[in-house]
Design an enzyme around this catalytic site. Structure first.
Site, PDB file in Angstrom:
ATOM      1  N   HIS A 472      58.180 -51.591   3.847  1.00 25.67           N
ATOM      2  CA  HIS A 472      56.864 -52.076   3.413  1.00 25.67           C
ATOM      3  C   HIS A 472      56.938 -53.552   3.033  1.00 25.67           C
ATOM      4  CE1 HIS A 472      52.872 -51.542   1.339  1.00 25.67           C
ATOM      5  NE2 HIS A 472      53.334 -52.595   0.680  1.00 25.67           N
ATOM      6  N   GLU A 473      57.849 -53.879   2.139  1.00 21.09           N
ATOM      7  CA  GLU A 473      57.947 -55.276   1.695  1.00 21.09           C
ATOM      8  C   GLU A 473      58.429 -56.180   2.830  1.00 21.09           C
ATOM      9  OE1 GLU A 473      56.486 -55.925  -0.927  1.00 21.09           O
ATOM     10  OE2 GLU A 473      56.377 -53.879  -1.692  1.00 21.09           O
ATOM     11  N   HIS A 476      55.484 -57.290   4.808  1.00 23.57           N
ATOM     12  CA  HIS A 476      54.854 -58.457   4.187  1.00 23.57           C
ATOM     13  C   HIS A 476      55.630 -59.730   4.530  1.00 23.57           C
ATOM     14  CE1 HIS A 476      51.727 -56.626   1.814  1.00 23.57           C
ATOM     15  NE2 HIS A 476      52.541 -55.917   1.063  1.00 23.57           N
ATOM     16  N   HIS A 479      54.963 -61.117   7.891  1.00 24.07           N
ATOM     17  CA  HIS A 479      53.662 -61.803   7.862  1.00 24.07           C
ATOM     18  C   HIS A 479      53.854 -63.247   7.382  1.00 24.07           C
ATOM     19  CE1 HIS A 479      49.105 -60.971   6.905  1.00 24.07           C
ATOM     20  NE2 HIS A 479      49.265 -61.803   7.908  1.00 24.07           N
TER      21      HIS A 479
END
Length: 686
Positions: A472-473, A476, A479
């Site tokens: 999940h992190e 990010h 991105h």
């Protein structure tokens, strides 16, 4: 001995101009902050005293692109200081934050409420040259940012807004500091080995390690997730589970200086007043103007649709748990849920987190996650020990693009410790932008987590849930790392809040894919790959308690909206209000003394106020997006390139739905999420 130079005020002279953490002293921060404010003011004076007619290039661009030779010192020191406030703080830093926060808020207000500066921006907004789409987005964001910060208010309104924002910023800081202190204050110290009954070796060894670090005999359990979660899942000592549960769920409600109840009430009222001062009915209306959801009605429609879809299954899940618990206890309580969920999972799938841990050794997981990025996008990671870090736990990597060119710096901070907030997050020490000379300044991104620590006898062995957190992190961070825009304020994760979770939640899909697991999930002792049968059981159990998990997230969204749709002064009893606000998404027992609000950092101090629904909103998008990968192959490079080009690299340069539809070739639907969670069956083609 040479005289100490403030590292913020001189060139860093580090690899890729990374932060020289090893040279920073506590006293350097205040000096750098004050000099940063002075430079900011000097730059603003240059803009407002420019005798030339206001243009996009001499008014808007100067604040976002023109950093050569006069870098954004305030942004530079703020990134370091406030990131470390979450990841590696201490009492001295906390005290300094209390001192600096009102000064920084005042400065921010001075900028946003400067009438001469706003007038130049307004003139550019009304009359400007032909702009690119990205330039237009920056101009609109800049103008609207000033308006939303009170630029159109009269002097009395501006003065009122100053007071409200300054108080809100101080209370948000106090909220976070109280929560960290309360979470770190409690420990469960066990000296009788019989009280460890049911706990797996990993939990016992970690607790022994914690006790050793604290200079105590026996075993110590804390409220940090890697300690708390196994205890609640495996301990047969119901009274101790109750103690742990009540401690965790009553933090910041006690009669002491860390009580957050009045702070929460005041924050809700301050945000309502700010919104109403700016012409909105409530804070949610103010926030949602710049969200994909666009209004309160659409948020509630999403949450209500999810309740309607998931509640029947969640009730069945609850009934099965109660049935299992009734063999042992008369009434199942909240501290029993994890324990009996584990028993039910074992009965149904013969699977639990401990069976998987040996296959998720941290260094191998890192290889797997980096390998996934390589398979999808062709990027590579190389640890560089010459890049300074702020704690020995932190690893720093150089990231190289598929053509071998330098792409980014990536920091990873894995384990819980005393000065670190709970949870997991991604942040930046440097954003991405393109200078006037055409240099593409690459980002320095960081992920901070609280994963299982190594012990004297074992390396860090993660749960599947922790692997998902890492993914999940890492989503990010991709991105951030792939950012490729002209302006820093539009780059990377600088997107609308209900779009920012798409890249992160998208990556979680890989955690249960056999083709991904087979690349790194090897037993840490034998080197044997994870058996196909175990992977099959993981896949089969993916939707175990999924409906209950969905309703839990929906309940948080309902609570958030209940606070921030308030139109009148709020003075309800927080504990009672909370239970009423989320009632339609709750199917279990609610205890009168427990309270989520006082530890709900996302909506009180983390930027998600009136935005917690974003996780579910983005989940609809991530399931829909992953369906494209499933269709073409989960490692399909062409699909990945499209995802990178249309979403990951674009930041906030266009409306997020425009970006999403360009990738998806159509509107997203909720169907993929319902199918993934087993709520809606796949329709088989004839």
């Amino acid at each position: 001995m040479s005289e100490h130079q403030n590292p913020f005020l001189v060139p860093y002279n580090t690899p890729h101009d990374t932060v020289p953490f090893d040279k920073i002293r506590l006293e350097d921060y205040e000096e750098a902050f004050m000099e940063g404010i002075r430079r900011d003011n000097e730059q603003i004076d240059k803009i407002i005293n420019n005798p030339e007619k206001p243009t996009f290039d001499n008014t808007i661009v100067t604040s976002d692109e023109d950093k050569e030779g006069y870098y954004d010192l305030l942004g530079r020191v703020s990134a370091v200081f406030f990131n470390l406030m979450s990841a590696e703080t201490n009492d001295e830093m906390d005290a300094l934050a209390q001192k600096l926060q009102p000064i920084l808020t005042q400065h921010s207000n001075d900028v946003r409420l400067n009438p001469r500066l706003f007038e130049r921006i307004r003139q550019v907004h009304l009359h400007h040259r032909r702009l690119t789409d990205e330039e237009q987005r920056l101009l609109d964001d800049c103008y609207d940012g000033f308006v939303r910060s009170g630029a159109l208010l009269d002097e009395q309104g501006k003065e009122r807004l100053r007071k409200l924002t300054e108080e809100a910023s101080m209370l948000s800081l106090q909220f976070s500091q109280n929560l960290l202190k309360e979470n770190k204050a409690f420990t469960l110290h066990i000296t009788d080995e019989q009280q460890l009954d049911g706990l797996p070796d990993t939990a016992r060894e970690a607790a022994a390690q914690t006790a050793k670090e604290m200079g105590k005999e026996g075993w110590v359990f804390t409220l940090d997730f890697p300690s708390y979660s196994p205890f609640m899942t495996y301990s047969t000592q119901r009274d101790l589970r109750k103690q742990m549960y009540m401690e965790r769920n009553t933090v910041c409600t006690h009669n002491n200086s860390e009580n957050n109840i009045d702070i929460c009430k005041r924050l809700v009222n301050l945000r309502r007043e700010i919104a109403q001062l700016l012409g909105f009915k409530n804070y949610a209306d103010y926030v949602l103007k710049h969200r994909m959801a666009s209004n309160v009605r659409n948020v509630y429609r999403l949450l209500d649709d999810l309740i309607d879809a998931y509640r029947p299954t969640a009730i069945k899940e609850r009934d099965e748990l109660i049935k299992m618990a009734h063999k042992d206890v008369e009434k199942m309580m909240p501290w029993d849920s994890g324990f009996y969920s584990h028993k039910l999972q074992m009965k149904r799938y013969n699977l639990d987190a401990e069976m998987l841990r040996p296959y998720f050794e941290l260094s191998k997981v890192i290889e797997g996650v980096f390998g996934l990025a390589n398979k999808l996008y062709g990027i590579t990671f190389r640890e560089n020990k010459d890049i300074p870090v702020y704690h020995p736990d932190v690893k720093a990597y150089e990231v190289f693009d598929n053509d071998g060119s330098y792409l980014a710096v990536f920091y990873a901070d894995f384990h819980p410790r005393k000065g670190k907030q709970g949870g997991a997050w991604m942040t930046e020490y440097q954003g991405q932008w393109i200078t006037r000379k055409g240099e593409n300044v690459r980002p320095h991104v960081s992920v901070v987590m609280n994963l299982t620590k190594p012990t004297d006898d074992k390396p860090a062995l993660l749960t599947l849930g922790e692997v998902e957190t890492f993914l999940h992190e890492f989503g990010h961070s991709l991105h951030g790392m792939f950012a490729n825009t002209r302006f820093e304020s539009l780059s990377g994760t600088n997107v609308w809040w209900d779009f920012v979770e798409l890249p992160s939640q998208f990556m979680e899909n890989y955690a249960v894919e056999k083709d991904f697991l087979s690349t790194f999930a090897f037993h840490y002792k034998t080197g044997e790959p994870m058996p196909d049968e175990l992977i099959r059981r993981i896949k089969k159990s993916r939707n175990f308690m999924a409906a209950s998990g969905c309703l839990r997230q929906v309940s948080f969204g309902l609570l958030d909206m209940a606070y921030y749709t308030q139109r009148k002064p709020f003075d309800d009893d927080i504990l009672t209000f909370e239970k009423k606000a989320w009632k339609k998404a709750i199917i279990g027992t609610q205890l009168p003394d427990t309270c989520m609000t006082v530890q709900f950092s996302h909506i009180m101090a983390g930027g998600y106020a009136a935005g917690y629904y974003s996780y579910k909103w983005a989940e609809v998008l991530d399931a829909d997006a992953f369906a494209v990968f499933k269709k073409h192959g989960i490692f399909d490079k062409q699909t990945a390139q499209s995802f990178r080009d249309n979403i990951l690299s674009k930041g906030g340069t266009e409306h997020p739905m425009t970006l999403y539809k360009r990738f998806r070739k159509g509107e997203p639907t909720i169907d993929a999420l319902l199918k993934r969670n087993g709520i809606k069956r796949e329709t088989k083609k004839a």
